[in-house]
Design a protein around this motif. Structure first.
Motif, PDB file in Angstrom:
ATOM      1  N   UNK A   3      -1.576  18.664   6.862  1.00 54.38           N
ATOM      2  CA  UNK A   3      -0.520  17.722   6.444  1.00 54.38           C
ATOM      3  C   UNK A   3      -0.205  16.779   7.606  1.00 54.38           C
ATOM      4  N   UNK A   4      -0.124  17.342   8.817  1.00 57.41           N
ATOM      5  CA  UNK A   4       0.160  16.503   9.989  1.00 57.41           C
ATOM      6  C   UNK A   4      -0.985  15.515  10.232  1.00 57.41           C
ATOM      7  N   UNK A   5      -2.211  16.004  10.184  1.00 55.15           N
ATOM      8  CA  UNK A   5      -3.372  15.139  10.441  1.00 55.15           C
ATOM      9  C   UNK A   5      -3.431  13.985   9.453  1.00 55.15           C
ATOM     10  N   UNK A  27     -17.508  20.017  10.764  1.00 55.65           N
ATOM     11  CA  UNK A  27     -17.073  21.309  11.304  1.00 55.65           C
ATOM     12  C   UNK A  27     -15.874  21.869  10.528  1.00 55.65           C
ATOM     13  N   UNK A  28     -15.011  21.010   9.999  1.00 52.56           N
ATOM     14  CA  UNK A  28     -13.837  21.544   9.275  1.00 52.56           C
ATOM     15  C   UNK A  28     -14.100  21.639   7.772  1.00 52.56           C
ATOM     16  N   UNK A  29     -15.368  21.581   7.370  1.00 50.79           N
ATOM     17  CA  UNK A  29     -15.669  21.607   5.935  1.00 50.79           C
ATOM     18  C   UNK A  29     -15.116  22.880   5.283  1.00 50.79           C
ATOM     19  N   UNK A  30     -14.612  22.695   4.070  1.00 53.95           N
ATOM     20  CA  UNK A  30     -14.020  23.833   3.355  1.00 53.95           C
ATOM     21  C   UNK A  30     -13.755  23.420   1.922  1.00 53.95           C
ATOM     22  N   UNK A  31     -13.514  24.419   1.082  1.00 60.67           N
ATOM     23  CA  UNK A  31     -13.161  24.129  -0.307  1.00 60.67           C
ATOM     24  C   UNK A  31     -11.736  23.558  -0.376  1.00 60.67           C
ATOM     25  N   UNK A  32     -10.902  23.920   0.631  1.00 59.35           N
ATOM     26  CA  UNK A  32      -9.530  23.457   0.762  1.00 59.35           C
ATOM     27  C   UNK A  32      -9.452  21.913   0.754  1.00 59.35           C
ATOM     28  N   UNK A  33     -10.501  21.260   1.306  1.00 56.96           N
ATOM     29  CA  UNK A  33     -10.485  19.797   1.359  1.00 56.96           C
ATOM     30  C   UNK A  33     -10.631  19.176  -0.022  1.00 56.96           C
ATOM     31  N   UNK A  34     -11.225  19.923  -0.954  1.00 58.48           N
ATOM     32  CA  UNK A  34     -11.291  19.456  -2.340  1.00 58.48           C
ATOM     33  C   UNK A  34      -9.880  19.421  -2.927  1.00 58.48           C
ATOM     34  N   UNK A  35      -9.082  20.434  -2.595  1.00 60.03           N
ATOM     35  CA  UNK A  35      -7.693  20.479  -3.081  1.00 60.03           C
ATOM     36  C   UNK A  35      -6.908  19.306  -2.475  1.00 60.03           C
ATOM     37  N   UNK A  36      -7.178  19.010  -1.206  1.00 61.13           N
ATOM     38  CA  UNK A  36      -6.479  17.886  -0.553  1.00 61.13           C
ATOM     39  C   UNK A  36      -6.866  16.563  -1.223  1.00 61.13           C
ATOM     40  N   UNK A  37      -8.167  16.378  -1.473  1.00 56.28           N
ATOM     41  CA  UNK A  37      -8.623  15.136  -2.115  1.00 56.28           C
ATOM     42  C   UNK A  37      -7.916  14.967  -3.459  1.00 56.28           C
ATOM     43  N   UNK A  38      -7.858  16.050  -4.231  1.00 51.25           N
ATOM     44  CA  UNK A  38      -7.212  15.972  -5.556  1.00 51.25           C
ATOM     45  C   UNK A  38      -5.720  15.660  -5.397  1.00 51.25           C
ATOM     46  N   UNK A  39      -5.090  16.263  -4.383  1.00 50.88           N
ATOM     47  CA  UNK A  39      -3.648  16.035  -4.173  1.00 50.88           C
ATOM     48  C   UNK A  39      -3.386  14.561  -3.853  1.00 50.88           C
ATOM     49  N   UNK A  40      -4.258  13.940  -3.068  1.00 55.85           N
ATOM     50  CA  UNK A  40      -4.051  12.529  -2.714  1.00 55.85           C
ATOM     51  C   UNK A  40      -4.390  11.580  -3.861  1.00 55.85           C
ATOM     52  N   UNK A  41      -5.104  12.088  -4.847  1.00 55.65           N
ATOM     53  CA  UNK A  41      -5.402  11.227  -5.994  1.00 55.65           C
ATOM     54  C   UNK A  41      -4.211  11.147  -6.948  1.00 55.65           C
ATOM     55  N   UNK A  42      -3.225  12.045  -6.784  1.00 58.24           N
ATOM     56  CA  UNK A  42      -2.017  12.037  -7.616  1.00 58.24           C
ATOM     57  C   UNK A  42      -1.038  10.976  -7.129  1.00 58.24           C
ATOM     58  N   UNK A  43       0.233  11.038  -7.611  1.00 54.49           N
ATOM     59  CA  UNK A  43       1.229  10.049  -7.176  1.00 54.49           C
ATOM     60  C   UNK A  43       1.342  10.001  -5.651  1.00 54.49           C
ATOM     61  N   UNK A  44       1.550   8.783  -5.103  1.00 50.69           N
ATOM     62  CA  UNK A  44       1.554   8.579  -3.654  1.00 50.69           C
ATOM     63  C   UNK A  44       2.718   9.329  -2.990  1.00 50.69           C
ATOM     64  N   UNK A  75       4.326  10.681   1.115  1.00 56.02           N
ATOM     65  CA  UNK A  75       4.201  10.425   2.549  1.00 56.02           C
ATOM     66  C   UNK A  75       3.527  11.578   3.281  1.00 56.02           C
ATOM     67  N   UNK A  76       3.611  12.763   2.708  1.00 51.77           N
ATOM     68  CA  UNK A  76       3.141  13.945   3.422  1.00 51.77           C
ATOM     69  C   UNK A  76       2.543  14.915   2.404  1.00 51.77           C
ATOM     70  N   UNK A  77       1.408  15.472   2.763  1.00 55.48           N
ATOM     71  CA  UNK A  77       0.719  16.444   1.903  1.00 55.48           C
ATOM     72  C   UNK A  77       1.655  17.577   1.473  1.00 55.48           C
ATOM     73  N   UNK A  78       2.620  17.901   2.339  1.00 54.70           N
ATOM     74  CA  UNK A  78       3.566  18.987   2.030  1.00 54.70           C
ATOM     75  C   UNK A  78       4.421  18.666   0.809  1.00 54.70           C
ATOM     76  N   UNK A 130      11.556  22.392  10.262  1.00 59.09           N
ATOM     77  CA  UNK A 130      12.249  21.135  10.610  1.00 59.09           C
ATOM     78  C   UNK A 130      12.067  20.113   9.490  1.00 59.09           C
ATOM     79  N   UNK A 131      10.838  20.056   8.939  1.00 62.57           N
ATOM     80  CA  UNK A 131      10.535  19.052   7.919  1.00 62.57           C
ATOM     81  C   UNK A 131      11.369  19.282   6.660  1.00 62.57           C
ATOM     82  N   UNK A 132      11.622  20.539   6.340  1.00 62.77           N
ATOM     83  CA  UNK A 132      12.342  20.807   5.078  1.00 62.77           C
ATOM     84  C   UNK A 132      13.849  20.926   5.292  1.00 62.77           C
ATOM     85  N   UNK A 133      14.347  20.641   6.509  1.00 65.73           N
ATOM     86  CA  UNK A 133      15.785  20.740   6.774  1.00 65.73           C
ATOM     87  C   UNK A 133      16.430  19.360   6.602  1.00 65.73           C
ATOM     88  N   UNK A 134      17.149  19.193   5.478  1.00 64.98           N
ATOM     89  CA  UNK A 134      17.749  17.892   5.163  1.00 64.98           C
ATOM     90  C   UNK A 134      18.712  17.428   6.243  1.00 64.98           C
TER      91      UNK A 134
END
Ligand SMILES: NC(=O)C1=CN([C@@H]2O[C@H](COP(=O)(O)OP(=O)(O)OC[C@H]3O[C@@H](n4cnc5c(N)ncnc54)[C@H](OP(=O)(O)O)[C@@H]3O)[C@@H](O)[C@H]2O)C=CC1
Ligand SMILES: O=C(CO)[C@H](O)[C@H](O)COP(=O)(O)O
Length: 483
Positions: free
Chosen positions: A337-339, A368-385, A387-390, A432-436
């Motif tokens: 999410x940070x990257x 080197x960081x290849x993984x099935x997890x990156x498929x989930x990330x790609x799909x997540x970014x294809x949804x509504x825009x 600011x943060x993967x989280x 910290x990120x989830x503390x309003x």
């Protein structure tokens, strides 16, 4: 003699394998290496592929062996060597010349070089390549930046040699102008540092907290590689932990010095992240951990002075494998999410229009960081825009079910004195990120107190100051005196 489609400078680990990969796909390539003895050795090892390779002994011969307009790949160390080679190649390539810097260059250097070459007739494509030796030989992931039309000239070769996902998609893409490709590769490496550090911390929990032998830990990693954590780094960790040193017959990790090297991309990631106002604290922690690891003598002296923490038997046990698996997954989500937040910000700041789903897609294989997890990330970014993967539904779900494990692991490690810098910082970022409402109200007050920096109020617009003057402050009682 039939001329080559492309040339390559630098027959080191990456360059020689990339050249063989290009040759294997039927593209004729001319090669040159600074140290001449490397050339016959390379051609001998190339076997049948040598028929597609033109060995050249001088840079002038290299240029003469390439079909105009000429394109040359540089696969050499980042920094001065790249400037030096561009300086040599520029007049030789002439109008229409194309240089592809495929090393791990600092994107700021790439931006500068693109500018310096403007109007010279020679164009630069900055292309990050990931996958190590094996990737370069059989299919790396490649992240290109520069003029789109310049990349188009080499696109066919790049797509032919790229890694492919299970569904056959090539893991290479043009990502944006000037330094975009090298920036994405830098962040890839930063994430690589974070992934590796968190895996090492979990290995520490098994070794020092649970007293497991490397081979026992290897079995656990092998099992994890069948589920959500399925990735190249988990796979090789299992293989590394089961490897035995021939000389001593001990597990090889037990005889490797705990002093990590680094060439710069992790540090650049952390620095660029801070510059862009999108902190990548897990990457920072991973860089810091490598730096601290290098201070071996100081660490040994400190262990003598303080003793070790108390990783009492039972801080972790073999039965905590599932807890540790979920903790690693939560840490990984935060690091990625940070990257990606850094990439999104860089895209905005530098006007690159980086396609984040494409970045995630071309990291699914080859790198080197290849993984099935990156498929989930790609799909997540294809949804509504977002600011943060989280903040994507898929990752909210993963974090809701795994941050408890991260908390439990970090707390137990802290109690036992087991260092977990990256996992701890992932947890701290998440909390910290989830503390309003955080605690920087106090920092703003302190800044205003000592420097009249002003603060915003929650109930009124505009800038405000506090009344902090000494005369308005209640007097501090001296010790023993009643207030
Ligand atoms: N190793 C890896 O896993 C990865 C490396 N990279 C990047 O790829 C690039 C190459 O790395 P790698 O192959 O590992 O490095 P190596 O050390 O194996 O090879 C370096 C090559 O660069 C040549 N070289 C060095 N200095 C110069 C110079 N001034 N002018 C011309 N040639 C020069 C060397 O030639 P000579 O034989 O004459 O010394 C050699 O052929 C680096 O930027 C690296 O960061 C990227 C991804 C993965
Ligand atoms: O780029 C890479 C992989 O993607 C290289 O392996 C990189 O050189 C490793 O970095 P470091 O030496 O700093 O650990």
């Amino acid at each position: 003699m039939e001329l080559a489609e492309i040339g390559l400078v630098g027959l080191g680990v990456m360059g020689s394998n990339l050249a063989l990969n290009i040759a294997e796909h039927g593209h004729r390539i001319a090669v040159w290496n600074r140290e001449l003895p490397r050339l016959p050795e390379f051609i001998r090892d190339a076997g049948d592929l040598a028929q597609h390779i033109i060995p050249t002994e001088t840079i002038e011969q290299l240029i003469a062996a390439i079909k105009p307009p000429r394109a040359v790949i540089l696969m050499i160390p980042a920094g001065a060597a790249v400037d030096e080679q561009i300086g040599i190649l520029k007049p030789l390539l002439g109008e229409g010349g194309l240089i592809i810097d495929a090393g791990n260059s600092d994107f700021r250097d790439t931006v500068r070089r693109v500018k310096e070459l403007e109007g010279s007739g020679v164009t630069l494509v900055g292309m990050g390549v990931s996958g190590g030796e094996e990737g370069a030989r059989h299919g790396p992931s490649m992240m290109a930046g520069g003029e789109r039309s310049a990349f188009a000239r080499i696109e066919r070769i790049i797509m032919d040699i790229a890694a492919r996902t299970k569904d056959g998609e090539p893991c290479a893409a043009w990502l944006g102008p000037d330094g975009a490709g090298h920036f994405v590769k830098t962040i890839h490496n930063g994430i690589e540092y974070a992934d590796m550090q968190m895996i090492a911390e979990i290995y520490g929990a098994f070794r020092d907290g649970a007293g497991l032998k490397p081979a026992e830990t290897a079995e656990i990693f092998k099992d994890w590689n069948t589920r959500e954590l399925d990735s190249y780094l988990i796979e090789i960790t299992a293989r590394v932990l089961s490897a035995v040193d021939k000389e001593t017959e001990k597990p090889i990790v037990d005889i490797i010095l705990d002093r990590a090297g680094q060439k710069g991309t992790g540090l650049w990631s952390a620095v660029e992240a801070e510059r862009l106002g999108r902190p990548a604290s897990v990457i920072e922690a991973a860089v810091g951990a490598r730096v601290l690891s290098s201070l071996k003598d100081e660490r040994e002296a400190a262990e003598k002075a303080y003793g070790l923490g108390k990783p009492e038997a039972g801080a972790f046990t073999k039965n905590d494998a599932q807890l540790l698996e979920h903790a690693l997954l939560a840490g990984k989500v935060v690091a990625y999410a940070q990257g990606f937040a850094v990439l999104a910000m860089a895209s905005r700041m530098f006007d690159w229009n980086l396609p984040l789903p494409t970045v995630a897609r071309i990291w699914r294989a080859g790198c080197i960081i290849r993984s099935q997890f990156l498929g989930t990330i790609a799909a997540a970014f294809e949804g509504p825009k977002v600011d943060n993967l989280l903040m994507t539904p898929a990752f909210i779900d993963i974090m809701k079910r795994s941050h408890g494990a991260l908390r439990e692991v970090v707390a137990r490690a802290a109690q036992a004195g087991l260092p977990m810098p990256a996992l701890s910082s992932a947890l701290a970022y998440f909390d910290s990120y989830r503390q309003g409402r955080g605690t920087t109200d106090l920092i703003q007050a302190q800044r205003d107190f000592f420097g009249a920096h002003g603060f915003e109020r929650i109930d009124q617009p505009g800038a405000h100051h506090g009344i902090w003057g000494i005369s308005e402050m209640p007097a501090t009682p001296t010790p023993g005196e009643k207030a």
